[in-house]
Design a protein around this motif. Structure first.
Motif, PDB file in Angstrom:
ATOM      1  N   GLU A 108       0.829  -1.204   0.000  1.00 44.09           N
ATOM      2  CA  GLU A 108       0.000   0.000   0.000  1.00 44.09           C
ATOM      3  C   GLU A 108       0.861   1.251   0.000  1.00 44.09           C
ATOM      4  O   GLU A 108       0.577   2.224  -0.667  1.00 44.09           O
ATOM      5  N   LEU A 111       2.410   1.897  -3.487  1.00 48.26           N
ATOM      6  CA  LEU A 111       1.375   2.318  -4.429  1.00 48.26           C
ATOM      7  C   LEU A 111       0.932   3.739  -4.122  1.00 48.26           C
ATOM      8  O   LEU A 111       0.691   4.536  -5.018  1.00 48.26           O
ATOM      9  N   MET A 115       0.931   6.769  -6.826  1.00 46.43           N
ATOM     10  CA  MET A 115      -0.304   7.434  -7.228  1.00 46.43           C
ATOM     11  C   MET A 115      -0.466   8.768  -6.540  1.00 46.43           C
ATOM     12  O   MET A 115      -1.511   9.378  -6.641  1.00 46.43           O
ATOM     13  N   LEU A 117      -0.885   9.458  -3.525  1.00 48.09           N
ATOM     14  CA  LEU A 117      -1.874   9.450  -2.466  1.00 48.09           C
ATOM     15  C   LEU A 117      -1.151   9.451  -1.128  1.00 48.09           C
ATOM     16  O   LEU A 117      -0.050   8.920  -1.037  1.00 48.09           O
ATOM     17  N   LEU A 121      -3.734   6.807   3.603  1.00 54.97           N
ATOM     18  CA  LEU A 121      -5.108   6.666   3.134  1.00 54.97           C
ATOM     19  C   LEU A 121      -5.532   5.215   2.912  1.00 54.97           C
ATOM     20  O   LEU A 121      -6.585   4.815   3.404  1.00 54.97           O
ATOM     21  N   PRO A 122      -4.760   4.397   2.218  1.00 57.84           N
ATOM     22  CA  PRO A 122      -5.180   2.988   2.089  1.00 57.84           C
ATOM     23  C   PRO A 122      -5.272   2.301   3.442  1.00 57.84           C
ATOM     24  O   PRO A 122      -6.183   1.502   3.669  1.00 57.84           O
ATOM     25  N   LEU A 125      -8.354   3.455   4.963  1.00 61.89           N
ATOM     26  CA  LEU A 125      -9.495   2.800   4.316  1.00 61.89           C
ATOM     27  C   LEU A 125      -9.641   1.370   4.807  1.00 61.89           C
ATOM     28  O   LEU A 125     -10.749   0.899   5.084  1.00 61.89           O
ATOM     29  N   ASN A 126      -8.509   0.661   4.924  1.00 63.94           N
ATOM     30  CA  ASN A 126      -8.549  -0.698   5.459  1.00 63.94           C
ATOM     31  C   ASN A 126      -9.126  -0.733   6.861  1.00 63.94           C
ATOM     32  O   ASN A 126      -9.959  -1.581   7.190  1.00 63.94           O
ATOM     33  N   GLN A 180     -13.788  11.161   5.840  1.00 64.13           N
ATOM     34  CA  GLN A 180     -13.940  12.540   5.365  1.00 64.13           C
ATOM     35  C   GLN A 180     -12.876  13.484   5.911  1.00 64.13           C
ATOM     36  O   GLN A 180     -12.288  14.244   5.142  1.00 64.13           O
ATOM     37  N   LEU A 183      -9.664  12.781   4.040  1.00 67.55           N
ATOM     38  CA  LEU A 183      -9.756  13.052   2.607  1.00 67.55           C
ATOM     39  C   LEU A 183      -9.832  14.548   2.336  1.00 67.55           C
ATOM     40  O   LEU A 183      -9.244  15.039   1.378  1.00 67.55           O
ATOM     41  N   GLU A 184     -10.513  15.253   3.178  1.00 69.93           N
ATOM     42  CA  GLU A 184     -10.593  16.711   2.992  1.00 69.93           C
ATOM     43  C   GLU A 184      -9.221  17.328   3.209  1.00 69.93           C
ATOM     44  O   GLU A 184      -8.827  18.243   2.490  1.00 69.93           O
ATOM     45  N   TYR A 186      -6.370  15.903   2.586  1.00 72.29           N
ATOM     46  CA  TYR A 186      -5.581  15.554   1.410  1.00 72.29           C
ATOM     47  C   TYR A 186      -5.924  16.472   0.246  1.00 72.29           C
ATOM     48  O   TYR A 186      -5.052  16.980  -0.449  1.00 72.29           O
TER      49      TYR A 186
ATOM     50  N   VAL B  42     -14.631  13.880  -2.206  1.00 70.68           N
ATOM     51  CA  VAL B  42     -14.392  12.874  -1.153  1.00 70.68           C
ATOM     52  C   VAL B  42     -14.699  11.472  -1.677  1.00 70.68           C
ATOM     53  O   VAL B  42     -13.910  10.535  -1.505  1.00 70.68           O
ATOM     54  N   ALA B  49      -8.940   5.198  -3.818  1.00 74.43           N
ATOM     55  CA  ALA B  49      -8.200   4.449  -2.784  1.00 74.43           C
ATOM     56  C   ALA B  49      -8.645   2.993  -2.744  1.00 74.43           C
ATOM     57  O   ALA B  49      -7.832   2.104  -2.500  1.00 74.43           O
ATOM     58  N   LEU B  53      -6.298  -0.501  -3.300  1.00 73.62           N
ATOM     59  CA  LEU B  53      -6.077  -1.470  -2.217  1.00 73.62           C
ATOM     60  C   LEU B  53      -5.406  -2.695  -2.802  1.00 73.62           C
ATOM     61  O   LEU B  53      -5.886  -3.272  -3.775  1.00 73.62           O
ATOM     62  N   SER B  54      -4.331  -3.084  -2.190  1.00 73.94           N
ATOM     63  CA  SER B  54      -3.635  -4.261  -2.713  1.00 73.94           C
ATOM     64  C   SER B  54      -4.408  -5.517  -2.366  1.00 73.94           C
ATOM     65  O   SER B  54      -5.030  -5.596  -1.305  1.00 73.94           O
TER      66      SER B  54
END
Lengths: 201, 231
Positions: A108, A111, A115, A117, A121-122, A125-126, A180, A183-184, A186, B42, B49, B53-54
């Motif tokens: 992650e 990547l 990208m 990012l 963030l990943p 998200l996880n 949120q 992300l905001e 970022y 958002v 994202a 994800l991997s």
């Protein structure tokens, strides 16, 4: 890539497995082991348990190879078996297990750099996916992570199409609420960087 | 379109899941609403994202472990097949009914042949014809369990019962002929008159109890000793 050729490949391999061809079964395993691991691993949040469940899924596929109905989709069938076994495992545990991100294979961080990012963030998200209720988590993983169609997800989960869409939408909204602030931040950071570059020029 | 409606569709819009008509409506709203545009950003970041994800991968020895497991299952299956009969025995109803009837008859005969009998055995022999040797019985008056008849050598239940019957008949005759009022009521007759005159029981106030062990022993003769044995 159209789904039809994949379906035909699965049927041909399954036909060979029914005739006793273990090489064909090995190919089927290679085609689906990572996909199943991706879904079941995110459901069970434990690598070892997820591998056991994926192995048991393939054992069950082998044991019931003669009862496979070629009118159905093989991927739907194997995902259904895997998810049912995963649910049984969750019922057995009946607790939320902390998911060690460092144990999982993946890049992650790399990547995220490529990208552009934020590297967190990943991971964020996880972590947010972990926190979803089970029924929303499964629907989100199958639709957005595995990129299955809504029809396929409905068949795998044995629920109506409308229910699938509702659960996926609800899962996205829950994730958005959790992510949120990050992300905001970022988005604001990326805009300010562009502005400074523009000023220099 | 209102912001609330647009925001409910934003996740589908960002994942290209809306119909063309609805997509156009959302686009038009986004061109005029900055708040909804922030929301869209958002959702788009989140979708991006998610795609990044991997995927999780299994361990390197996954296939070998799996095939070992399958080999063990196949081995267990062949071993089970080797010890099981090829065909399970099929029981037909035509065969089951006669067997059931036979078993029932055997059980019934055994019950009839070996059921406990009501006759008592004398010492050393079993004979259904021999009636109860009443020398070894004791009797008690029905309305007074504490009293017991005295037992002597010549005591016999049959004689005692006959005596009781005579008493009963006498009392019934006295009561029936109207002589009762002229006769002084002795305690014995009074007791006898309490019985019903219309239906005099064969056993007047006596009933037979369980035999008592060695209730009579006579030292005078060996035969008496023999007779004195318990049942």
């Amino acid at each position: 890539m159209p789904k039809e050729p994949e379906k035909d490949i699965d049927y041909a391999l399954m036909q060979a497995v029914q005739n006793g061809d273990m090489v064909a079964f090995n190919k089927l395993v290679d085609r689906y082991k990572d996909r199943l691991m991706n879904v079941i691993g995110r459901m069970l949040l434990s690598r070892d348990d997820a591998e056991d469940v994926v192995q048991e899924t393939f054992v069950r596929v082998y044991q019931h190879r003669q009862s496979f109905n070629f009118q159905h989709c093989f991927s739907t069938w194997i995902y259904t078996i895997g998810l049912n076994l995963a649910r049984n495992e969750l019922r057995k545990r009946k607790k939320f297990k902390f998911y060690e991100i460092s144990e999982m294979k993946g890049n992650e961080t790399q990547l995220a750099v490529e990208m552009k990012l934020p590297s967190r963030l990943p991971q964020a998200l996880n972590a947010a996916i972990k926190g979803l209720p089970e029924k929303y988590r499964v629907a989100f993983i199958l639709r957005d992570v595995q990129e299955m169609s809504y029809d396929e997800v409905a068949k795998v989960l044995s629920i109506p199409l409308g229910t699938v869409k509702s659960r996926v939408n609800r899962a996205r909204m829950m994730l958005r609420d959790k992510l949120q602030p990050k992300l905001e931040g970022y988005n604001a950071l990326s805009k300010s960087t562009l502005l400074s570059v523009g000023l220099l020029q | 379109m209102r912001c609330r409606r647009v925001r409910s569709c934003l996740s589908a819009y960002c994942n290209d899941e809306l119909s063309s008509r609805l997509k156009l409506a959302v686009s038009e709203h986004l061109s005029t609403c900055s708040a909804c545009r922030r929301e869209e950003a958002v959702y788009r970041s989140m979708a991006e994202a998610t795609k990044e994800l991997s995927s999780l991968a299994v361990a390197g020895d996954f296939n070998s472990k799996l095939f070992n497991w399958i080999a063990q299952e196949r081995f267990a299956e062949t071993r089970t097949r080797a010890y099981l009969p090829k065909r399970a025995p099929v029981v037909l109803w035509r065969q089951a009914i006669p067997a059931f009837v036979t078993v029932s008859l055997v059980v019934l005969l055994a019950f009839v042949a070996f059921r406990p009998s009501n006759t008592y055995k004398t010492a050393g022999s079993i004979s259904p014809e021999i009636a109860l040797d009443d020398s070894y019985l004791t009797v008690q008056p029905a309305n007074d369990a504490r009293r017991t008849a005295n037992l002597n050598k010549g005591w016999s239940l049959g004689n005692e019962l006959a005596r009781a019957e005579r008493m009963n008949r006498l009392s019934s005759a006295i009561v029936g002929q109207g002589v009762w009022s002229r006769i002084d009521r002795s305690p014995g007759l009074r007791m006898a008159s309490m019985q019903k005159s219309t239906a005099a029981p064969f056993v007047m106030g006596y009933y037979r109890v369980r035999p008592v062990k060695k209730i009579y022993i006579s030292p005078e003769s060996p035969s008496d000793k023999e007779a004195g044995k318990a049942y």
